[in-house]
Design an enzyme around this catalytic site. Structure first.
Site, mmCIF file in Angstrom:
data_model
loop_
_atom_site.group_PDB
_atom_site.id
_atom_site.type_symbol
_atom_site.label_atom_id
_atom_site.label_comp_id
_atom_site.label_asym_id
_atom_site.label_seq_id
_atom_site.Cartn_x
_atom_site.Cartn_y
_atom_site.Cartn_z
ATOM 1 N N VAL A 3 0.937 -1.105 0.193
ATOM 2 C CA VAL A 3 -0.077 0.053 0.213
ATOM 3 C C VAL A 3 0.853 1.164 0.110
ATOM 4 O O VAL A 3 1.603 1.501 0.616
ATOM 5 C CB VAL A 3 -0.861 -0.034 0.813
ATOM 6 C CG1 VAL A 3 -2.268 1.401 1.229
ATOM 7 C CG2 VAL A 3 -1.742 -1.172 1.063
ATOM 8 N N PHE A 4 0.775 2.216 -0.856
ATOM 9 C CA PHE A 4 1.409 3.691 -0.663
ATOM 10 C C PHE A 4 0.475 4.690 0.238
ATOM 11 O O PHE A 4 -0.388 4.461 0.099
ATOM 12 C CB PHE A 4 1.096 4.076 -2.650
ATOM 13 C CG PHE A 4 2.068 5.273 -2.276
ATOM 14 C CD1 PHE A 4 3.588 4.928 -2.068
ATOM 15 C CD2 PHE A 4 1.399 6.037 -2.613
ATOM 16 C CE1 PHE A 4 4.498 6.210 -2.350
ATOM 17 C CE2 PHE A 4 2.233 7.575 -2.988
ATOM 18 C CZ PHE A 4 3.374 7.580 -3.084
ATOM 19 N N GLY A 5 1.901 5.304 1.138
ATOM 20 C CA GLY A 5 1.550 6.141 2.032
ATOM 21 C C GLY A 5 1.455 7.590 0.981
ATOM 22 O O GLY A 5 2.977 7.463 0.976
ATOM 23 N N TYR A 6 0.891 8.425 0.718
ATOM 24 C CA TYR A 6 1.316 9.752 0.507
ATOM 25 C C TYR A 6 0.900 11.244 1.139
ATOM 26 O O TYR A 6 0.575 12.601 0.727
ATOM 27 C CB TYR A 6 0.899 9.809 -1.017
ATOM 28 C CG TYR A 6 -0.637 10.213 -1.277
ATOM 29 C CD1 TYR A 6 -1.029 10.949 -1.070
ATOM 30 C CD2 TYR A 6 -1.029 8.316 -1.933
ATOM 31 C CE1 TYR A 6 -2.961 10.203 -1.530
ATOM 32 C CE2 TYR A 6 -2.527 8.814 -1.519
ATOM 33 C CZ TYR A 6 -3.656 9.846 -2.169
ATOM 34 O OH TYR A 6 -4.802 9.647 -2.192
ATOM 35 N N GLY A 7 -0.585 10.360 2.189
ATOM 36 C CA GLY A 7 -1.028 11.503 2.959
ATOM 37 C C GLY A 7 -0.310 11.010 4.811
ATOM 38 O O GLY A 7 0.765 11.411 5.105
ATOM 39 N N SER A 8 -1.511 11.704 5.112
ATOM 40 C CA SER A 8 -1.245 11.078 6.179
ATOM 41 C C SER A 8 -1.139 9.603 6.631
ATOM 42 O O SER A 8 0.479 9.392 8.194
ATOM 43 C CB SER A 8 -2.714 11.544 7.613
ATOM 44 O OG SER A 8 -3.889 10.075 7.191
ATOM 45 N N GLU A 85 -10.514 5.205 5.032
ATOM 46 C CA GLU A 85 -10.187 5.554 2.946
ATOM 47 C C GLU A 85 -12.001 6.021 2.347
ATOM 48 O O GLU A 85 -12.018 5.607 1.223
ATOM 49 C CB GLU A 85 -9.367 5.725 2.904
ATOM 50 C CG GLU A 85 -8.245 5.464 2.888
ATOM 51 C CD GLU A 85 -7.043 6.674 3.478
ATOM 52 O OE1 GLU A 85 -7.609 7.479 3.234
ATOM 53 O OE2 GLU A 85 -7.086 6.525 3.851
#
Length: 194
Positions: A3-8, A85
């Site tokens: 999984v890609f985290g780009y925010g919190s 989400e």
């Protein structure tokens, strides 16, 4: 599963993972174009959080963190992320490029708030978005905290010079929101003196 985290998820990971890898996805731009009534705002007074928008430049990069989820944790993490989400995000597979060039690129899942979802706020002037962020708060805290934590975390993760080149939107908003916070603090100081 990755999984890609780009925010919190860059700075606030509250699920089990096997390993994390710094890197980026191409062809997107990080934008504060998603409304948040469930975390950083409330119904009628939404905050703004990031989503990824397709960039006109296919080489545009969004830096973040890839998390590998162990097989035994996949169902639990999927359920958690699907709930977290829930307000307008859908899962999209994309190619992830590790910062360490000795590692191969690989496919992972991003949660993407596209322009068809009911919480898509879309583009607005940076000043308008900054005002909205500055004045919003929800069950997960102040919207300013979300913005400032994300900017600080990415500044520490991204190679030098990359944040100015690939995340101008985020760092311009950070400057504007800090100015609003400073102005508010000055007003409070003046009122306490009077």
């Amino acid at each position: 599963m990755w999984v890609f985290g780009y925010g919190s998820l860059v700075w606030k990971v509250d699920f089990p993972y096997k390993q994390r890898v710094l890197g980026y996805v191409k062809g997107f731009s990080r934008r504060f174009w998603q409304s948040s009534e469930d975390h950083r705002g409330v119904p009628g007074k939404p905050g703004r959080v990031v989503t990824l928008a397709r960039a006109s430049d296919r080489e545009a990069k969004v830096w973040g963190v890839a998390y590998e989820i162990a097989a035994e944790d996949i169902e639990q993490v999927k359920s958690y992320l699907d709930f977290r989400e829930k307000d307008g995000y859908s899962k999209v597979p994309v190619l992830f490029h590790p910062y360490d060039e000795t590692q191969q690129s690989f496919e992972l899942i991003i949660y993407l708030g596209n322009d068809k979802n009911p919480f898509y706020a879309g583009p607005a002037s940076l000043e308008h978005i900054a005002q909205q962020i500055h004045s919003s708060e929800g069950p997960s805290g102040k919207n300013t905290e979300y913005l400032l934590q994300l900017a600080e975390a990415l500044r520490g993760l991204m190679p030098e010079g990359e944040h100015e080149k690939h995340d101008e939107h985020l760092f311009a908003l950070e400057r504007l929101v800090r100015e609003l916070c400073d102005e508010e603090e000055e007003k409070e100081d003046m009122h306490s003196v009077l």
